[in-house]
Design a protein around this motif. Structure first.
Motif, mmCIF file in Angstrom:
data_model
loop_
_atom_site.group_PDB
_atom_site.id
_atom_site.type_symbol
_atom_site.label_atom_id
_atom_site.label_comp_id
_atom_site.label_asym_id
_atom_site.label_seq_id
_atom_site.Cartn_x
_atom_site.Cartn_y
_atom_site.Cartn_z
ATOM 1 N N THR A 21 7.994 -63.250 77.465
ATOM 2 C CA THR A 21 9.326 -62.650 77.419
ATOM 3 C C THR A 21 9.410 -61.487 76.429
ATOM 4 O O THR A 21 10.502 -61.052 76.085
ATOM 5 N N GLU A 24 10.039 -55.682 78.709
ATOM 6 C CA GLU A 24 11.328 -55.317 79.305
ATOM 7 C C GLU A 24 11.823 -56.411 80.248
ATOM 8 O O GLU A 24 13.007 -56.692 80.317
ATOM 9 N N ARG A 25 10.885 -56.998 80.990
ATOM 10 C CA ARG A 25 11.196 -58.100 81.902
ATOM 11 C C ARG A 25 10.202 -59.230 81.658
ATOM 12 O O ARG A 25 9.065 -58.973 81.273
ATOM 13 N N THR A 27 7.330 -61.821 82.386
ATOM 14 C CA THR A 27 6.197 -61.890 83.300
ATOM 15 C C THR A 27 5.643 -63.309 83.268
ATOM 16 O O THR A 27 5.636 -63.953 82.224
ATOM 17 N N THR A 59 13.824 -64.643 84.940
ATOM 18 C CA THR A 59 14.560 -63.373 84.879
ATOM 19 C C THR A 59 16.059 -63.623 84.967
ATOM 20 O O THR A 59 16.835 -63.070 84.189
ATOM 21 N N GLU A 63 18.358 -62.804 81.716
ATOM 22 C CA GLU A 63 19.262 -61.655 81.838
ATOM 23 C C GLU A 63 20.715 -62.050 82.057
ATOM 24 O O GLU A 63 21.617 -61.309 81.681
ATOM 25 N N THR A 93 6.450 -60.577 88.337
ATOM 26 C CA THR A 93 7.614 -60.037 87.648
ATOM 27 C C THR A 93 8.787 -60.087 88.618
ATOM 28 O O THR A 93 8.605 -60.263 89.825
ATOM 29 N N ARG A 95 13.203 -58.747 89.276
ATOM 30 C CA ARG A 95 14.367 -57.969 88.843
ATOM 31 C C ARG A 95 15.586 -58.468 89.591
ATOM 32 O O ARG A 95 15.490 -58.934 90.729
ATOM 33 N N VAL A 106 17.739 -62.179 93.280
ATOM 34 C CA VAL A 106 16.576 -61.719 92.528
ATOM 35 C C VAL A 106 15.440 -61.372 93.492
ATOM 36 O O VAL A 106 15.263 -62.026 94.523
#
Length: 130
Positions: A21, A24-25, A27, A59, A63, A93, A95, A106
Motif C-alpha cells: 500500500t 499511488e495504488r 498492488t 483498492t 480509497e 492493480t 482503480r 472497480v
C-alpha cells in the motif's frame, strides 16, 4: 502501514499474497510455483481471480473505506483471461471506476514480470456495515 493490511490473514497468508500500500495504488503480488498451476503448467484461473479480487477489494477499502479501516465485500466480479500466467510473479492493480458511498465499481488488471497483461477484471464491491 498498520491496520487491516499490515499482516496477511486467511487466503492471503495461505497463498503468500503480498499487499503493498506504499504507492499511488495498492498492488497485490504473488510468486507462482508448481503448486499454483493447472494441468497445462500455468497459474490456475481461480487463483488469478483471487489475486485480482484482493487488489480490487483493497483498492475499494483504502480509497473509499477510510484508508482501509472499513472492508468492502465482492458483490460480483467478471474476469477476462488474456494470456497464460507461467511460473514467476503475478502483480495486480486496480482503480475505482465510480459508485457512491456503499457500492463501488472497480477495474483490475494482472500482469506477469515482463508486463504482459494476463487478465482484466471488473467488479462491484459493497461497503461493510459499521
Amino acid at each position: 502501514m498498520s491496520g487491516p493490511w499490515h499482516d496477511a490473514t486467511g487466503t492471503a497468508r495461505l497463498l503468500g499474497l503480498r499487499i503493498d500500500t506504499s504507492g499511488e495504488r495498492p498492488t497485490v503480488s504473488m510468486h507462482v510455483t508448481q503448486d499454483h498451476t493447472n494441468r497445462h503448467g500455468n497459474m490456475h484461473g481461480g487463483l488469478i481471480s483471487t489475486v485480482l479480487d484482493t487488489a480490487m477489494g483493497a483498492t475499494a477499502s483504502l480509497e473509499r473505506g477510510e484508508g482501509g479501516k472499513i472492508p468492502f465485500s465482492t458483490l460480483s466480479m467478471t474476469v477476462n483471461f488474456i494470456a497464460p500466467m507461467p511460473l514467476g510473479t503475478i502483480t495486480a492493480t486496480a482503480r475505482i471506476l465510480g459508485g457512491g458511498f456503499k457500492t463501488v465499481f472497480v477495474e483490475g488488471e494482472a500482469r506477469d514480470e515482463a508486463g504482459t497483461l494476463i487478465a482484466q477484471s471488473t467488479g462491484t464491491f459493497k461497503r461493510a456495515p459499521l
